[in-house]
Structure formats: structure tokens, C-alpha cells
Scaffold this active site. Structure first.
Site, PDB file in Angstrom:
ATOM      1  N   PHE A 164       0.812  -1.221   0.000  1.00 56.79           N
ATOM      2  CA  PHE A 164       0.000   0.000   0.000  1.00 56.79           C
ATOM      3  C   PHE A 164       0.841   1.265   0.000  1.00 56.79           C
ATOM      4  CE2 PHE A 164       0.825  -0.130   4.586  1.00 56.79           C
ATOM      5  CZ  PHE A 164       0.985   1.225   4.864  1.00 56.79           C
TER       6      PHE A 164
ATOM      7  N   LYS B 229      -1.175  -7.153  -9.155  1.00 57.85           N
ATOM      8  CA  LYS B 229      -2.149  -7.234  -8.049  1.00 57.85           C
ATOM      9  C   LYS B 229      -1.710  -6.183  -7.036  1.00 57.85           C
ATOM     10  CE  LYS B 229      -3.199  -8.346  -4.347  1.00 57.85           C
ATOM     11  NZ  LYS B 229      -3.619  -7.339  -3.331  1.00 57.85           N
TER      12      LYS B 229
ATOM     13  N   GLU C  52      -4.947  -3.736  -1.949  1.00 59.56           N
ATOM     14  CA  GLU C  52      -6.404  -3.493  -1.947  1.00 59.56           C
ATOM     15  C   GLU C  52      -6.751  -2.235  -1.143  1.00 59.56           C
ATOM     16  OE1 GLU C  52      -4.628  -5.679  -0.450  1.00 59.56           O
ATOM     17  OE2 GLU C  52      -5.499  -6.473   1.397  1.00 59.56           O
TER      18      GLU C  52
ATOM     19  N   SER D 148       5.350  -6.972   3.378  1.00 57.49           N
ATOM     20  CA  SER D 148       5.891  -7.282   4.702  1.00 57.49           C
ATOM     21  C   SER D 148       6.688  -8.597   4.684  1.00 57.49           C
ATOM     22  CB  SER D 148       4.749  -7.379   5.708  1.00 57.49           C
ATOM     23  OG  SER D 148       3.857  -8.375   5.280  1.00 57.49           O
TER      24      SER D 148
ATOM     25  N   CYS E 197       9.479   1.898   3.407  1.00 52.60           N
ATOM     26  CA  CYS E 197      10.376   0.792   3.767  1.00 52.60           C
ATOM     27  C   CYS E 197      11.799   1.288   3.969  1.00 52.60           C
ATOM     28  CB  CYS E 197      10.357  -0.282   2.701  1.00 52.60           C
ATOM     29  SG  CYS E 197      11.051   0.314   1.178  1.00 52.60           S
TER      30      CYS E 197
ATOM     31  N   GLU F   1       8.951  -4.210  13.102  1.00 50.50           N
ATOM     32  CA  GLU F   1       8.839  -3.104  12.151  1.00 50.50           C
ATOM     33  C   GLU F   1       7.566  -2.340  12.517  1.00 50.50           C
ATOM     34  OE1 GLU F   1       7.747  -3.967   8.052  1.00 50.50           O
ATOM     35  OE2 GLU F   1       9.010  -2.328   7.348  1.00 50.50           O
TER      36      GLU F   1
HETATM   37  P1  NAD Z   1       1.553  -6.595   3.032  1.00 49.32           P
HETATM   38  O1  NAD Z   1       2.588  -7.659   3.088  1.00 49.32           O
HETATM   39  O2  NAD Z   1       0.452  -6.612   4.020  1.00 49.32           O
HETATM   40  O3  NAD Z   1       0.846  -6.575   1.580  1.00 49.32           O
HETATM   41  C1  NAD Z   1       1.603  -6.572   0.386  1.00 49.32           C
HETATM   42  C2  NAD Z   1       0.786  -7.262  -0.710  1.00 49.32           C
HETATM   43  O4  NAD Z   1       0.584  -8.627  -0.344  1.00 49.32           O
HETATM   44  C3  NAD Z   1      -0.592  -6.650  -0.924  1.00 49.32           C
HETATM   45  O5  NAD Z   1      -0.880  -6.646  -2.312  1.00 49.32           O
HETATM   46  C4  NAD Z   1      -1.516  -7.593  -0.160  1.00 49.32           C
HETATM   47  O6  NAD Z   1      -2.808  -7.663  -0.726  1.00 49.32           O
HETATM   48  C5  NAD Z   1      -0.807  -8.924  -0.286  1.00 49.32           C
HETATM   49  N1  NAD Z   1      -1.015  -9.787   0.886  1.00 49.32           N
HETATM   50  C6  NAD Z   1      -1.185  -9.408   2.171  1.00 49.32           C
HETATM   51  N2  NAD Z   1      -1.342 -10.479   2.968  1.00 49.32           N
HETATM   52  C7  NAD Z   1      -1.271 -11.560   2.170  1.00 49.32           C
HETATM   53  C8  NAD Z   1      -1.354 -12.957   2.400  1.00 49.32           C
HETATM   54  N3  NAD Z   1      -1.533 -13.444   3.620  1.00 49.32           N
HETATM   55  N4  NAD Z   1      -1.231 -13.786   1.349  1.00 49.32           N
HETATM   56  C9  NAD Z   1      -1.020 -13.293   0.115  1.00 49.32           C
HETATM   57  N5  NAD Z   1      -0.944 -11.992  -0.166  1.00 49.32           N
HETATM   58  C10 NAD Z   1      -1.062 -11.124   0.849  1.00 49.32           C
HETATM   59  O7  NAD Z   1       2.347  -5.203   3.070  1.00 49.32           O
HETATM   60  P2  NAD Z   1       1.734  -3.744   3.169  1.00 49.32           P
HETATM   61  O8  NAD Z   1       1.208  -3.538   4.555  1.00 49.32           O
HETATM   62  O9  NAD Z   1       0.852  -3.465   2.023  1.00 49.32           O
HETATM   63  O10 NAD Z   1       3.049  -2.864   2.960  1.00 49.32           O
HETATM   64  C11 NAD Z   1       3.931  -2.526   3.994  1.00 49.32           C
HETATM   65  C12 NAD Z   1       5.095  -3.490   4.070  1.00 49.32           C
HETATM   66  O11 NAD Z   1       5.789  -3.497   2.822  1.00 49.32           O
HETATM   67  C13 NAD Z   1       6.134  -3.088   5.105  1.00 49.32           C
HETATM   68  O12 NAD Z   1       6.584  -4.242   5.748  1.00 49.32           O
HETATM   69  C14 NAD Z   1       7.247  -2.467   4.266  1.00 49.32           C
HETATM   70  O13 NAD Z   1       8.518  -2.512   4.844  1.00 49.32           O
HETATM   71  C15 NAD Z   1       7.183  -3.321   3.053  1.00 49.32           C
HETATM   72  N6  NAD Z   1       7.792  -2.653   1.919  1.00 49.32           N
HETATM   73  C16 NAD Z   1       9.021  -3.076   1.525  1.00 49.32           C
HETATM   74  C17 NAD Z   1       9.648  -2.458   0.469  1.00 49.32           C
HETATM   75  C18 NAD Z   1      10.994  -2.910   0.013  1.00 49.32           C
HETATM   76  O14 NAD Z   1      11.394  -2.493  -1.045  1.00 49.32           O
HETATM   77  N7  NAD Z   1      11.704  -3.742   0.737  1.00 49.32           N
HETATM   78  C19 NAD Z   1       9.022  -1.400  -0.209  1.00 49.32           C
HETATM   79  C20 NAD Z   1       7.760  -0.991   0.226  1.00 49.32           C
HETATM   80  C21 NAD Z   1       7.150  -1.641   1.291  1.00 49.32           C
END
Ligand code: NAD
Length: 496
Positions: A149, A173, A176, A226, A281, A381
Site C-alpha cells: 500500500f 495485483k 487493496e 511485509s 520501507c 517493524e
Molecule cells: P503486506 O505484506 O500486508 O501486503 C503486500 C501485498 O501482499 C498486498 O498486495 C496484499 O494484498 C498482499 N497480501 C497481504 N497479505 C497476504 C497474504 N496473507 N497472502 C497473500 N498476499 C497477501 O504489506 P503492506 O502492509 O501493504 O506494505 C507494507 C510493508 O511493505 C512493510 O513491511 C514495508 O517494509 C514493506 N515494503 C518493503 C519495500 C521494500 O522495497 N523492501 C518497499 C515498500 C514496502
């Protein structure tokens, strides 16, 4: 209520499952839209559209692909403001920050405009008598991106710019939580002349993601999100034989040495910790104050916090917007209490900031001092506007702290001593290093990626690593008929 549909085969495509999720305006706390959630069958339709578009797209000349990429760059550039407004409306970050996100995303399209140069292979004439050897890079096929997000535009652009430039077709994808920006991107790319099916968007949750991971036509998966989800996706998709890069969570340390310019270090810490409400991040979440610098640095940071203007990202006066959801705001705020209970000093409690008591998912900037590695606020985090300060006696202790942390996305050092800075660059355990720069996100012609639990897989994202991730190499050994050199030879081919 606005409804956000999928985007398949060049057009908006309403979901048929009836499953939907809410999208909020974080600045008001009110639901602003609902987004269709794809079933496995709907995901398969998007993948089918990408598969159908593949043969023609991969056969499209480099000259024509580049022409389209330049036009994409032009159309996206013309709509920077519209894209940024959508980011602000659903993510909450302030408009100037959203404009910065679009600019950093566009760097990736600009890099991809030079794709003929990046796809050039090697050529060895006369490797053996009458034989030439050369290498070429070819697209993988249908590839997918799953994005978080916090950068609803830049992170998809990290992925699809190189992917489509290399001749792949793409299924995105997005998160959401802020799905509209990806729909605008899809529309604008169609307007720029990208053929239908080359770029598709499906919305949803884990159901949609699992359908992507299980589909045999998907050759590669790029994920950003994450750490637990990244790890699970990496394991599932590699088991299914796919190429995977999964970029994950972070805990970025900023080491401040006693010789640093304290005012400059404090400005940098505040900008990097609280920009985008800490939902980056590459945000600085830990300041490591070395030796005598601690008291002066904490005072300088604390002094700046009441001046941060918190408010609706659409108001040009705002410097920090709300968090993404009420649940996330409450989770972030819980680290202020757990820090206090576990022995940290709460220097500034963001819950006392005026805006934190109003509607919308706001939380003021918080500062926790004398944090130690066992505390939850250090171990987890937080992903919000809570900056922790760990004090160490020596530079060596600071570097060990970074080394022992399970994440390794970014790390920064603030000092005037070039020798120590160079030593830090040599020994610090992180994928991206800043020297007097708090957020060292590489420019588009380098690649982005962390170490340890911040990245699962080998390839970093975008730039040269992106090109190699989205292509397979072929090496051709070629001879043109010359009857005078032809003979039967059962020996292993060796060079003569
Ligand atoms: P998230 O892991 O909750 O979601 C990321 C994506 O995965 C979304 O599209 C979500 O719909 C999907 N998703 C979530 N839970 C899932 C599951 N159980 N099974 C399958 N798909 C699932 O992350 P977020 O809250 O949207 O974003 C924040 C996180 O992203 C933080 O941990 C941040 O550090 C990380 N991030 C990392 C970088 C990097 O380059 N390392 C860059 C941006 C964000």
C-alpha cells in the site's frame, strides 16, 4: 459509492464474484470506494489476456516498444498531478510527497526507454574457425507483480517498466487499500498505445495472490510487502518453479557519530523518520547515537517535532498525513506504551498532537529514547511515525547493532570523517547505504534491494537487475555453411 474494477485486456472489467473490500480516505476516516476482489477464475482471465497478448508483444520490434515507452513516459508525465491526487486520496501521504513518488516511479520508465542498450548481448567473432558465438536476452513470458500500500504507483513502476520493455506481459495485483492509482496507470498506458493485454490489473487479497502463484502460465513473480508475506510468497512460488524476487520489511538504522553536524543530522532524522508518516520501507526507524552525541541529538530532534504540520494531504500546508487505516494507527501507537513499559523514555508522545484526536487516521510524531534491542519497539517493524533512539558507546557497537538486526534494507551514517564513512560502507550489513544521506533509495539506473530478511531471492529490483530478472539468456554458437570445413567428428566440440 465508487466501485473500482479490474483492468483486463485493455479495459476496465467489473468483477463477477460479488466479493469486495472497502477503500478509505485516511484523512477523513470515511469509506470512499469499494474494490472488487478477484476469484481464482477472474485472475485466470487476466493471465489468459496476458498470455494471448504475449506473442505479438514479444515480436514487436525494439524500435516500436521504445516508441510506446516514450509515449507512456509522456502521458504519465502529463498526468503527474492526477496520479498524485489519487495517491493522496487513498494512501493519505501529502501531495508533494505523492508527486515525489510519481517522479521516482517515472525514473523507471525513463530507464526502460533505453532498453535496446540494456538488452544488448555479447558477440565473439571467430570463436572457432568459421564459428561465431553470441548471447541474447529474451523475455520470460507472463509475469506478475504484487505490491504494497505504501507506494501504490512507484513500486508497480519498479516492476512493470522493465518487464514490458523486455517483451513480457504483466499482471499486477496492487494493494487493496489504495487500488485506484493502478487503474489510472493502466488507462494512461492504453492511451499511450500499449496494446490490450500487455498490462492487466486484478484486485483482491490472498485469494487473488494465491491464484497468481498457482497459475502455471506465470513465469515470474515480483513481490514487495511485509516480511512474513514475502517469505511465504517466495517459498510457494519457487516451489512452483517460478522465478521470484520478494522485497520485504525493514528496520533502517541511522548511525550518528559525535563529529557529525548535529543540526543537519537532526533535520535528516526527522525528515526520514516522519516523512510519509513513517510508512516507507526506507524510513529511518532507529537512530543510533554514538558516544557523547546522544543528549544533544535527542534534544535537537525533539525540538523539531511540535513544528511538523499534521493534516489532510490535500492541504498544501500539511507536512505529514494520516496512517493508512485506523487499525494500523492503533497498532503503531501501541509501541509508545510498550516502549514505556519496557523501559524506554517517551520523549514525545504523538497521541498528544492535536490532530490525533480528530477524525481520520492521524497520529503525531513520537520519539522514544534509551531503547534497547530487546524491546518490542526495536524488534518489530513499526511502520509509522515512531522514531526510536538507541545509544551506544562506540562506532563498533553501532555497526554490531546493525549487523545483529535481522533486517538489512538501508543503513546510514552521519559523520564528517571520510575514513570512518568508508569503513562503514565496507562493513555494514545492509543492501543500501547512505553517507550523510538518510534515505539512500538508488536512482533508476542502479537497482534496489536489501539484505537478510529484507529480500528473499537473488535479484534486486529495477535498473540492471530488473532487466536480468525479466529475461532469460540464450547463447548461440553459429556457423554458416562452408563445405570445405565440414566433416564428421564425434569428439566433444572444442575450439580450433
Ligand atoms: P503486506 O505484506 O500486508 O501486503 C503486500 C501485498 O501482499 C498486498 O498486495 C496484499 O494484498 C498482499 N497480501 C497481504 N497479505 C497476504 C497474504 N496473507 N497472502 C497473500 N498476499 C497477501 O504489506 P503492506 O502492509 O501493504 O506494505 C507494507 C510493508 O511493505 C512493510 O513491511 C514495508 O517494509 C514493506 N515494503 C518493503 C519495500 C521494500 O522495497 N523492501 C518497499 C515498500 C514496502
Amino acid at each position: 459509492m465508487e466501485r473500482i474494477t479490474h483492468y483486463i485486456d485493455g479495459k476496465p472489467t467489473p468483477g463477477e464474484s460479488g466479493l469486495r473490500g472497502p477503500v478509505y480516505d485516511p484523512a477523513t476516516g470515511r469509506q470512499s470506494a469499494e474494490v472488487d476482489f478477484a476469484t481464482a477464475g477472474e485472475v485466470a482471465k487476466a493471465i489468459e489476456a496476458a498470455r494471448a497478448a504475449l506473442p505479438a508483444w514479444r515480436a514487436t520490434s525494439l524500435a516500436r516498444r521504445v516508441e510506446i515507452l516514450f509515449r507512456i513516459r509522456q502521458v504519465l508525465d502529463a498526468h503527474r498531478h492526477d496520479i498524485a491526487e489519487l495517491i493522496t486520496a487513498q494512501h493519505g501521504k501529502v501531495l508533494s510527497d505523492a508527486m515525489g513518488e510519481v517522479a521516482r516511479g517515472l525514473e523507471n520508465v525513463e530507464f526502460a526507454c533505453g532498453i535496446p542498450q540494456h538488452l544488448k548481448g555479447g558477440f565473439s567473432e571467430q570463436a572457432s574457425t568459421g564459428i561465431d558465438v553470441y548471447s541474447i536476452r529474451q523475455p520470460l513470458g507472463v509475469v506478475a507483480g504484487i505490491t504494497p500500500f505504501n507506494f501504490p504507483v512507484m513500486v508497480p513502476m519498479w516492476m512493470f517498466s522493465n518487464a514490458i520493455a523486455c517483451g513480457n506481459t504483466f499482471v499486477l495485483k496492487p494493494s487493496e487499500k489504495d487500488p485506484s492509482a493502478s487503474m489510472l496507470l493502466a488507462d494512461l498506458m492504453s492511451e499511450a498505445g500499449l496494446p490490450p493485454g500487455v498490462f492487466n490489473v486484478v484486485h483482491g487479497d490472498g485469494v487473488a495472490v494465491n491464484a497468481i502463484l498457482a497459475h502455471p502460465a506465470v513465469q515470474a513473480v515480483s513481490f514487495v510487502g511485509s516480511t512474513p508475506v514475502a517469505k511465504a510468497i517466495y517459498e510457494t512460488a519457487t516451489r512452483a518453479g517460478k522465478r521470484v524476487q520478494a522485497l520485504a520489511g525493514a528496520k533502517n538504522h541511522m548511525v550518528v557519530l559525535p563529529d557529525a553536524d548535529i543540526e543537519m543530522a537532526a533535520d535528516a532524522a526527522v525528515s526520514a523518520a516522519y516523512g510519509s508518516a513513517g510508512e516507507r520501507c526506507m524510513a529511518i526507524s532507529v537512530v543510533v547515537a554514538v558516544g557523547s552525541v546522544g543528549d544533544r541529538l535527542v534534544a535537537a530532534i525533539a525540538d523539531r517535532l511540535p513544528k511538523i504540520r499534521i493534516g489532510d494531504g490535500r492541504d498544501p500546508a500539511s507536512e505529514m498525513g494520516p496512517l493508512i487505516t485506523a487499525e494500523h494507527r492503533d497498532r503503531v501507537a501501541s509501541y509508545i506504551d510498550s516502549g514505556r513499559v519496557q523501559g524506554a523514555t517517551v520523549v514525545v508522545d504523538g497521541r498528544e498532537a492535536p490532530r490525533s484526536r480528530e477524525s481520520g487516521f492521524f497520529l503525531g510524531a513520537s520519539l522514544l529514547d534509551r531503547v534497547t534491542p530487546e524491546m518490542d519497539c526495536y524488534r518489530d517493524e513499526i511502520f509509522g511515525p515512531v522514531l526510536t533512539v538507541v545509544r551506544t558507546e562506540t562506532y563498533e557497537d553501532a555497526v554490531r547493532l546493525v549487523e545483529e538486526n535481522p533486517w538489512g534494507n538501508g543503513a546510514a551514517i552521519f559523520t564528517r570523517d571520510g575514513g570512518v564513512a568508508r569503513r562503514f560502507q565496507f562493513e555494514v550489513e545492509a543492501g543500501m547505504v547512505g553517507i550523510n544521506v538518510p534515505i539512500p533509495v538508488p536512482v533508476g539506473y542502479y537497482s534496489f534491494g536489501g539484505w537478510k530478511n529484507s529480500l528473499f531471492g537473488d535479484a534486486h529490483m529495477y535498473g540492471p537487475d530488473g532487466v536480468s530478472f525479466y529475461t532469460r539468456q540464450k547463447v548461440v554458437t553459429s556457423r554458416w555453411p562452408d563445405p570445405s570445413t565440414s566433416a564428421v567428428d564425434l569428439g566433444f566440440p572444442s575450439m580450433r
